[in-house]
Every structure is written in structure tokens, then in C-alpha cells.
Scaffold this motif. Structure first.
Motif, PDB file in Angstrom:
ATOM      1  N   GLN A  87      49.154  -8.545 -22.159  1.00 30.60           N
ATOM      2  CA  GLN A  87      49.526  -8.450 -21.374  1.00 30.60           C
ATOM      3  C   GLN A  87      49.925  -6.951 -21.061  1.00 30.60           C
ATOM      4  OE1 GLN A  87      52.407 -12.627 -20.960  1.00 30.60           O
ATOM      5  NE2 GLN A  87      53.309 -10.360 -21.569  1.00 30.60           N
ATOM      6  N   TYR A  88      50.259  -6.221 -22.153  1.00 27.97           N
ATOM      7  CA  TYR A  88      50.569  -4.790 -22.169  1.00 27.97           C
ATOM      8  C   TYR A  88      49.629  -3.967 -22.377  1.00 27.97           C
ATOM      9  CZ  TYR A  88      55.568  -5.891 -22.270  1.00 27.97           C
ATOM     10  OH  TYR A  88      57.009  -5.960 -21.820  1.00 27.97           O
ATOM     11  N   GLY A  89      48.208  -4.661 -22.877  1.00 25.48           N
ATOM     12  CA  GLY A  89      47.614  -3.441 -22.824  1.00 25.48           C
ATOM     13  C   GLY A  89      46.450  -3.860 -22.165  1.00 25.48           C
ATOM     14  N   LEU A  90      46.317  -4.493 -21.743  1.00 24.24           N
ATOM     15  CA  LEU A  90      44.839  -4.844 -20.200  1.00 24.24           C
ATOM     16  C   LEU A  90      45.753  -3.498 -19.432  1.00 24.24           C
ATOM     17  CD1 LEU A  90      44.883  -8.614 -19.638  1.00 24.24           C
ATOM     18  CD2 LEU A  90      43.110  -7.266 -20.415  1.00 24.24           C
ATOM     19  N   ILE A  91      46.939  -3.395 -19.234  1.00 21.81           N
ATOM     20  CA  ILE A  91      47.457  -2.447 -18.155  1.00 21.81           C
ATOM     21  C   ILE A  91      47.515  -1.316 -18.085  1.00 21.81           C
ATOM     22  CG2 ILE A  91      48.617  -3.866 -17.289  1.00 21.81           C
ATOM     23  CD1 ILE A  91      51.170  -2.607 -17.880  1.00 21.81           C
TER      24      ILE A  91
END
Length: 338
Positions: free
Chosen positions: A67-71
Motif C-alpha cells: 500500500q505505502y510502496g505504490l504511492i
């Protein structure tokens, strides 16, 4: 000394010199520090709490990391052009609500709800890019407006309540495992690989660095910088919407409560910790991924150690402050050498 002995000695010296050169290259790699920090933090937490390295906790970290990595990747692409995107977290939260509303309230199939939501987020990114390139508006201001509007839209749609009854497709996407590895983590790895290939191995990727490093020089070289800037803003917004799919799948309901709030700071922190310069033109995907992993290790570690959650933002804020300070010191060092 015989000829054979001399040959063996020469070959040994060459191998020793090669190992020394490889070691020196590794030490000079910009991302070596953050990678080493990830290893140290992981080992320290695993030794202190055996449950930290357990399969259940690692799988949970995998979901969060995706989740955090994509943004973070989307944010980093924008920063590489010399811009900033403050809307990634709020836009993720809005995408969760939009997909829920399209699916439950409008009665659309999950796939169509996803497509419509991604189209909307992509359009938002296009507006950002055009406002920055055509109207010459500061990226900070443009994306701050979207940040505010997105939060307002989210609250207006939900009226403070959750949207329940979403289709099972979302749960399948957000909670599926492939060989005990969370599907969102695999998707994140694929996106990171594609981003790495784009930046490191394509002419367009090198143009992104050129535009962020020296826009005027890039213009004189015939690079259409505006196109590169717009495409990075569109990609950032699309990745926010994409991450929203997995967030909705994990939650199982369309809730506006805390979803995406403050995530833009984590995305910026991951980028800067990973070596992305806030002035643009410098940074690599390897460092961005490592920066995201380090933040997740710290965040999860604080939870595992049962430290009051009120202190989490304090710790993450201090990490961000140190990363920004290091970025400015690095920029000053480069300026002096040049």
C-alpha cells in the motif's frame, strides 16, 4: 619465479583487485546506507521479539508495504521531475470511497467500478500536470488544493458512515496469497520492476532525470519536458487509485475514517530516505523500495514492541527530518564538488 607461478600470482592479484573494486562500488552506491539500515533494524527487532519475524507478521507487513510502496513510487516519480504531490494519500482515500460507491450504491460490477475510479484518478493527475506545465502553478499549491478537495469529496459521499456490501472481487484482490506471499506485495514488486526498467533502461526515463536535474538544459537539448512532467503526475495519481484497490480489499468496507490520512508524508519520507533529491533529477527505484521497507520496519516494530501509537508519528517525523537534512547536506556537497 617460474612462468606458471607468475601467472598464478598475476591472476590472484587481478581477482583481489576485482574484489576490492566491487567492494568499493558497493560502498559508493547511494542506497547502501538505507539497505544496511533495513538489515540492522530487522535483525534487532527479530532478536528482541521472536514474533516479529514470524510468518503472520511478515505477511501483514507485506500488505502494508504494498500500500505505502505504490504511492511512494508515484510520489518519487513526481519528485524526480522537480515537483511534489501532496494529494497521493487523500486521493487514495477518495478512490476507496469511489469504488465502494460505484459498486454498492450505483450497482456497477467491481471491475467497472475499478476502471471508472482509475479513470478519475488519472484525470486528476492530468489536471495536476497541465496546471504545473501550462499554467506554471507551483506543484505544492496545485496538489494541496486536490488534497483538500479529495478529503471533502470523501466526507460528502459517505456523510461520515461506511459503505458496506462491496463485491467479493475486492477481497480477492486485497487478501489473496500466492505461495504464501500476499498478492499486493507481488503487484508492488512488479510495479517497482517496471519503474526501474523505465528509469534506468529507457530514453524516456533518462529524460525524466534530465528534466528534473536541469529543465533549461533539457529544453535546449530538445527534450519535451512538459510531456514527461505530465506523465509522471498522471502515473502518481493512477498508483494512488491502484493502491486504493488493495486497501478496500483488506478493509472490506468503504470507510473514510483515517484512510490515506498522512500517507503522503510517508511516501515523501520513503523517497527522501531512499536517496531521491527534493530538488529533482536524482534517485533510484532501489533506494525508494528500501526507504519504504525501512519505514514499514520502524512502524511495525513500534507496534510489535507495544510502544504507544501516539509516538509513531513522532518517530516517523524525526526520521523524515533527518532524511531531509541529509538530502540538503548531500546537495551542498555535490554543489561544492562541481
Amino acid at each position: 619465479m617460474t612462468t606458471s607461478t607468475a601467472a598464478v600470482k598475476a591472476r590472484g592479484d587481478a581477482e583481489g583487485g576485482g574484489r576490492a573494486t566491487l567492494a568499493r562500488r558497493l560502498l559508493e552506491t547511494p542506497e547502501v546506507g538505507v539497505v544496511a539500515a533495513c538489515v540492522v533494524v530487522f535483525v534487532a527487532l527479530a532478536l528482541d521479539k521472536s514474533t516479529f519475524a514470524g510468518a503472520v507478521n511478515l505477511q501483514g507487513m507485506g500488505f502494508d508495504l504494498a500500500q505505502y510502496g505504490l504511492i511512494a513510487i508515484g510520489e518519487s516519480l513526481v519528485i524526480l521531475t522537480g515537483g511534489i504531490d501532496l494529494s497521493v494519500g487523500a486521493l487514495l482515500g477518495t478512490s476507496v470511497i469511489l469504488m465502494s460507491w460505484f459498486n454498492v450504491r450505483a450497482g456497477l460490477p467491481p471491475v467497472l467500478a475499478i476502471v471508472l475510479t482509475l479513470a478519475i484518478t488519472g484525470a486528476v493527475g492530468l489536471i495536476h500536470g497541465l496546471a504545473v506545465t501550462r499554467l506554471k502553478m507551483p506543484p505544492f499549491v496545485v496538489t494541496l488544493v486536490t488534497y483538500t478537495v479529495a478529503q471533502g469529496v470523501t466526507l460528502a459521499i459517505t456523510s461520515g458512515t461506511s459503505i458496506i456490501g462491496i463485491g467479493g472481487t475486492f477481497s480477492n484482490l486485497g487478501q489473496t496469497y500466492v505461495a504464501q506471499v500476499p498478492l499486493p506485495l507481488i503487484v508492488f514488486a512488479v510495479v517497482a520492476a517496471v519503474a526501474w526498467f523505465f528509469l534506468e533502461r529507457t530514453y524516456a526515463g533518462r529524460q525524466v532525470y534530465a528534466v528534473g536535474g536541469n529543465p533549461e538544459a533539457a529544453r535546449l537539448a530538445g527534450i519535451r519536458g512538459d510531456r514527461r512532467v505530465v506523465s509522471m503526475y498522471v502515473t502518481s495519481s493512477l498508483l494512488s487509485g491502484f493502491a486504493g484497490i488493495f486497501v478496500l480489499g483488506r478493509m472490506g468496507v468503504g470507510s473514510a475514517s483515517g484512510v490515506g490520512v498522512g500517507w503522503e508524508l510517508s511516501a515523501i519520507a520513503a523517497a527522501v530516505i531512499g536517496g531521491v533529491s527534493l530538488v529533482g533529477g536524482q534517485g533510484r527505484i532501489v533506494g525508494i523500495v528500501a526507504g519504504t521497507i525501512l519505514l514499514e520496519l520502524i512502524n511495525n516494530g513500534l507496534t510489535t514492541l507495544q510502544i504507544n501509537s501516539n509516538y509513531t508519528n513522532i518517530v516517523l517525523g524525526c526520521v523524515l527530518g533527518l532524511a531531509i537534512t541529509a538530502d540538503r547536506l548531500r546537495a551542498r556537497s555535490v554543489a561544492k564538488r562541481s
